[in-house]
Design an enzyme around this catalytic site. Sequence first.
Site, PDB file in Angstrom:
ATOM      1  N   SER A 103      30.398  37.945  12.982  1.00 17.65           N
ATOM      2  CA  SER A 103      30.677  38.909  14.051  1.00 17.65           C
ATOM      3  C   SER A 103      31.103  38.199  15.325  1.00 17.65           C
ATOM      4  O   SER A 103      30.754  38.622  16.420  1.00 17.65           O
ATOM      5  CB  SER A 103      29.420  39.730  14.323  1.00 17.65           C
ATOM      6  OG  SER A 103      28.347  38.838  14.590  1.00 17.65           O
ATOM      7  N   GLY A 104      31.858  37.097  15.141  1.00 19.37           N
ATOM      8  CA  GLY A 104      32.395  36.408  16.320  1.00 19.37           C
ATOM      9  C   GLY A 104      33.645  37.130  16.788  1.00 19.37           C
ATOM     10  O   GLY A 104      33.811  38.337  16.563  1.00 19.37           O
ATOM     11  N   GLY A 107      35.702  37.962  13.630  1.00 15.67           N
ATOM     12  CA  GLY A 107      34.836  38.813  12.808  1.00 15.67           C
ATOM     13  C   GLY A 107      34.766  40.226  13.368  1.00 15.67           C
ATOM     14  O   GLY A 107      34.828  41.221  12.622  1.00 15.67           O
ATOM     15  N   LYS A 298      46.296  23.746  10.079  1.00 19.86           N
ATOM     16  CA  LYS A 298      47.040  24.008  11.330  1.00 19.86           C
ATOM     17  C   LYS A 298      46.141  23.805  12.545  1.00 19.86           C
ATOM     18  O   LYS A 298      46.621  23.536  13.647  1.00 19.86           O
ATOM     19  CB  LYS A 298      47.701  25.388  11.292  1.00 19.86           C
ATOM     20  CG  LYS A 298      46.763  26.588  11.238  1.00 19.86           C
ATOM     21  CD  LYS A 298      46.232  27.022  12.583  1.00 19.86           C
ATOM     22  CE  LYS A 298      45.154  28.089  12.456  1.00 19.86           C
ATOM     23  NZ  LYS A 298      44.476  28.374  13.725  1.00 19.86           N
ATOM     24  N   ASN A 363      41.873  26.105  20.012  1.00 21.11           N
ATOM     25  CA  ASN A 363      41.908  24.659  19.740  1.00 21.11           C
ATOM     26  C   ASN A 363      42.867  23.958  20.703  1.00 21.11           C
ATOM     27  O   ASN A 363      42.552  22.911  21.264  1.00 21.11           O
ATOM     28  CB  ASN A 363      42.371  24.417  18.285  1.00 21.11           C
ATOM     29  CG  ASN A 363      41.271  24.736  17.290  1.00 21.11           C
ATOM     30  OD1 ASN A 363      40.303  24.000  17.155  1.00 21.11           O
ATOM     31  ND2 ASN A 363      41.406  25.865  16.599  1.00 21.11           N
ATOM     32  N   GLN A 393      37.448  24.959  15.380  1.00 27.44           N
ATOM     33  CA  GLN A 393      37.411  24.492  13.983  1.00 27.44           C
ATOM     34  C   GLN A 393      38.203  23.188  13.822  1.00 27.44           C
ATOM     35  O   GLN A 393      37.991  22.428  12.893  1.00 27.44           O
ATOM     36  CB  GLN A 393      38.003  25.559  13.061  1.00 27.44           C
ATOM     37  CG  GLN A 393      37.317  26.911  13.175  1.00 27.44           C
ATOM     38  CD  GLN A 393      35.977  26.975  12.478  1.00 27.44           C
ATOM     39  OE1 GLN A 393      35.850  27.420  11.359  1.00 27.44           O
ATOM     40  NE2 GLN A 393      34.953  26.501  13.175  1.00 27.44           N
TER      41      GLN A 393
HETATM   42  N1  LIG Z   1      39.205  34.030  16.790  1.00 28.67           N
HETATM   43  C1  LIG Z   1      40.416  34.037  16.219  1.00 28.67           C
HETATM   44  O1  LIG Z   1      41.424  34.320  16.888  1.00 28.67           O
HETATM   45  C2  LIG Z   1      40.551  33.723  14.765  1.00 28.67           C
HETATM   46  C3  LIG Z   1      41.677  34.183  14.110  1.00 28.67           C
HETATM   47  C4  LIG Z   1      41.828  33.906  12.751  1.00 28.67           C
HETATM   48  C5  LIG Z   1      40.863  33.174  12.101  1.00 28.67           C
HETATM   49  N2  LIG Z   1      39.765  32.753  12.748  1.00 28.67           N
HETATM   50  C6  LIG Z   1      38.766  32.018  11.975  1.00 28.67           C
HETATM   51  O2  LIG Z   1      37.681  32.880  11.693  1.00 28.67           O
HETATM   52  C7  LIG Z   1      36.467  32.138  11.599  1.00 28.67           C
HETATM   53  C8  LIG Z   1      35.430  32.771  12.502  1.00 28.67           C
HETATM   54  O3  LIG Z   1      35.902  32.751  13.796  1.00 28.67           O
HETATM   55  P1  LIG Z   1      35.421  33.797  14.922  1.00 28.67           P
HETATM   56  O4  LIG Z   1      36.473  33.745  15.973  1.00 28.67           O
HETATM   57  O5  LIG Z   1      35.072  35.092  14.340  1.00 28.67           O
HETATM   58  O6  LIG Z   1      34.053  33.161  15.443  1.00 28.67           O
HETATM   59  P2  LIG Z   1      33.721  32.559  16.889  1.00 28.67           P
HETATM   60  O7  LIG Z   1      34.503  31.357  17.189  1.00 28.67           O
HETATM   61  O8  LIG Z   1      33.763  33.657  17.861  1.00 28.67           O
HETATM   62  O9  LIG Z   1      32.239  31.968  16.595  1.00 28.67           O
HETATM   63  C9  LIG Z   1      31.104  32.446  17.061  1.00 28.67           C
HETATM   64  C10 LIG Z   1      30.285  33.083  15.962  1.00 28.67           C
HETATM   65  O10 LIG Z   1      29.431  32.123  15.351  1.00 28.67           O
HETATM   66  C11 LIG Z   1      28.120  32.688  15.276  1.00 28.67           C
HETATM   67  N3  LIG Z   1      27.100  31.641  15.175  1.00 28.67           N
HETATM   68  C12 LIG Z   1      26.657  30.817  16.138  1.00 28.67           C
HETATM   69  N4  LIG Z   1      25.693  30.021  15.647  1.00 28.67           N
HETATM   70  C13 LIG Z   1      25.541  30.373  14.349  1.00 28.67           C
HETATM   71  C14 LIG Z   1      24.691  29.918  13.297  1.00 28.67           C
HETATM   72  N5  LIG Z   1      23.837  28.915  13.486  1.00 28.67           N
HETATM   73  N6  LIG Z   1      24.806  30.499  12.084  1.00 28.67           N
HETATM   74  C15 LIG Z   1      25.685  31.477  11.865  1.00 28.67           C
HETATM   75  N7  LIG Z   1      26.508  31.965  12.815  1.00 28.67           N
HETATM   76  C16 LIG Z   1      26.427  31.402  14.041  1.00 28.67           C
HETATM   77  C17 LIG Z   1      28.032  33.485  16.547  1.00 28.67           C
HETATM   78  O11 LIG Z   1      26.984  34.416  16.452  1.00 28.67           O
HETATM   79  C18 LIG Z   1      29.386  34.151  16.549  1.00 28.67           C
HETATM   80  O12 LIG Z   1      29.391  35.296  15.749  1.00 28.67           O
HETATM   81  C19 LIG Z   1      36.836  30.694  11.966  1.00 28.67           C
HETATM   82  O13 LIG Z   1      37.000  29.941  10.804  1.00 28.67           O
HETATM   83  C20 LIG Z   1      38.161  30.831  12.680  1.00 28.67           C
HETATM   84  O14 LIG Z   1      38.988  29.690  12.550  1.00 28.67           O
HETATM   85  C21 LIG Z   1      39.584  33.018  14.080  1.00 28.67           C
HETATM   86  O1  LIG Z   2      42.082  30.176  18.567  1.00 28.58           O
HETATM   87  P1  LIG Z   2      42.168  29.234  17.393  1.00 28.58           P
HETATM   88  O2  LIG Z   2      42.783  27.939  17.761  1.00 28.58           O
HETATM   89  O3  LIG Z   2      40.855  29.112  16.704  1.00 28.58           O
HETATM   90  O4  LIG Z   2      43.176  29.926  16.363  1.00 28.58           O
HETATM   91  C1  LIG Z   2      43.034  31.267  16.109  1.00 28.58           C
HETATM   92  C2  LIG Z   2      43.711  31.684  14.827  1.00 28.58           C
HETATM   93  O5  LIG Z   2      43.388  30.839  13.780  1.00 28.58           O
HETATM   94  C3  LIG Z   2      45.176  31.868  14.976  1.00 28.58           C
HETATM   95  O6  LIG Z   2      45.705  32.415  13.808  1.00 28.58           O
END
Ligand SMILES: NC(=O)c1ccc[n+]([C@@H]2O[C@H](COP(=O)([O-])OP(=O)(O)OC[C@H]3O[C@@H](n4cnc5c(N)ncnc54)[C@H](O)[C@@H]3O)[C@@H](O)[C@H]2O)c1
Ligand SMILES: O=P(O)(O)OC[C@H](O)CO
Length: 450
Positions: A103-104, A107, A298, A363, A393
């Site tokens: 739920s980040g 999420g 990437k 990033n 990441q």
């Molecule tokens: N944010 C974007 O724009 C985006 C887009 C596409 C893909 N992603 C990918 O999706 C994945 C999740 O990213 P996001 O943006 O949802 O998360 P985020 O970067 O917002 O991460 C924070 C999340 O991690 C949780 N967290 C913190 N400590 C934790 C623990 N010990 N155990 C479990 N959870 C914990 C937090 O509660 C929160 O939900 C990543 O692999 C990211 O690369 C992100």
């Molecule tokens: O904000 P970043 O660098 O974690 O990238 C977000 C997504 O992966 C873009 O598709």
Amino acid sequence: MEGIARFNTVGIVGDETCMLSPAPRGTSSSLLTPYNISNFHLPLSPFHIDIITLFLSLFLSVLFVVVFIFVFMAPAQELQHDQQAPPPSDEAPYKSRVTIVGSGNWGSVASKLIASNTLRLNSFHDEVRMWVYEEILPSGEKLTEVINRTNENVKYLPGIKLGRNVVADPDLENAVKDANMLVFVTPHQFMEGICGRLVGKVRGDVEAISLIKGMEVKMEGPCMISTLISQQLGLNCCVLMGANIANEIAVEKFSEATVGYRVDRDIAEKWVQLFSTPFFIVTAVQDVEGVELCGTLKNVVAIAAGFVDGLEMGNNTKAAIMRIGLREMKAFSKLLFSSVKDTTFFESCGVADLITTCLGGRNRKVAEAFAKNGGKRSFDELEAEMLQGQKLQGVSTAKEVYEVLSHRGWLDLFPLFATVHEISIGRLPPSAIVEHSERKPKFSLADGSI
Ligand SMILES: NC(=O)c1ccc[n+]([C@@H]2O[C@H](COP(=O)([O-])OP(=O)(O)OC[C@H]3O[C@@H](n4cnc5c(N)ncnc54)[C@H](O)[C@@H]3O)[C@@H](O)[C@H]2O)c1
Ligand SMILES: O=P(O)(O)OC[C@H](O)CO
């Protein structure tokens, strides 16, 4: 079965009692006990009567126990069975139940997309459960309680309503137990622990998809997150990656994404259906590893692009870094998995994600600050300060890729990947990104072969 067997035994005893002959008329009652039942005269001794009485009382007791079990216990057992058996009895069996594990920032946006579709499509149960890693907010309230009250993830996606059918649940096991479609979307470093907690806790017919961009490196070698999920939980796992900066999708700006699947096209189509909206176009390709490696690698290139921005080296240099990075992404993916398709790099998960991340991702942003500070402030420190709980990441992926490269003797083949890690740990200055990345690899990586 035990009850039935006992019942049969009772029946046999009953048959034996019926074999007693009626007492012949005129037979003396002094020799035989006058045991008259209507016109039956049973010539029985006290010993026989004792035996019959014993059998009869045994029969009646067993009968009583059997009737008691059927009348009072069976409904309770049925109820208990209903509580354990998925899917819950209040829904049509064809309706899929979706749970989001994570739920980040992304999420929460994924929950919003999915929740709009489960309301619209009959094949899904309306409610979308979202597992939340519980946190106490500065107000003293629990994050899950605030999400359920306001319908907003005030920490990771403030200002955006998720949909009233999204239910935040801090209990991981409870969140997944009824779902037959699981969406994994946490930072990759937490997935090993999460999978460990879920072993034996998910439904037998569950399908999964990973939106997580990252990998693990184990003794045996690299392990993609979808493989980790599949192996630990014994289920099929697709992936969804793409040019998907979450905050842009949250406000419904047009974007595309790619679903990678292994074998079953129908399952892939179901995921496409669950995510697609008029502003979020999803395409499926049969190449799980290719799609996942694009999304994962990437992030390393985005760190390099951030160094270039921090050093103010301009667009041409950044474009060069992106081109070299794309070449290394393709070569590395194909060296690890010969099945990876060239065409995958032209989907949203490939070149499009590389471009958007190098232009506007987290990033890139934090790497820019790292370079501006001459590498004097660590990524951990900058991440905590600039992202307020969101996670990078790229830095950990660069370390994981570096481990694979050194273990396999490939460091010279991937100068950009290797240099990103060495700068991140302070072994090289940020300016090394250009000097080192431009070095020609010793062998051609054009087709991914050495
Ligand atoms: N944010 C974007 O724009 C985006 C887009 C596409 C893909 N992603 C990918 O999706 C994945 C999740 O990213 P996001 O943006 O949802 O998360 P985020 O970067 O917002 O991460 C924070 C999340 O991690 C949780 N967290 C913190 N400590 C934790 C623990 N010990 N155990 C479990 N959870 C914990 C937090 O509660 C929160 O939900 C990543 O692999 C990211 O690369 C992100
Ligand atoms: O904000 P970043 O660098 O974690 O990238 C977000 C997504 O992966 C873009 O598709």
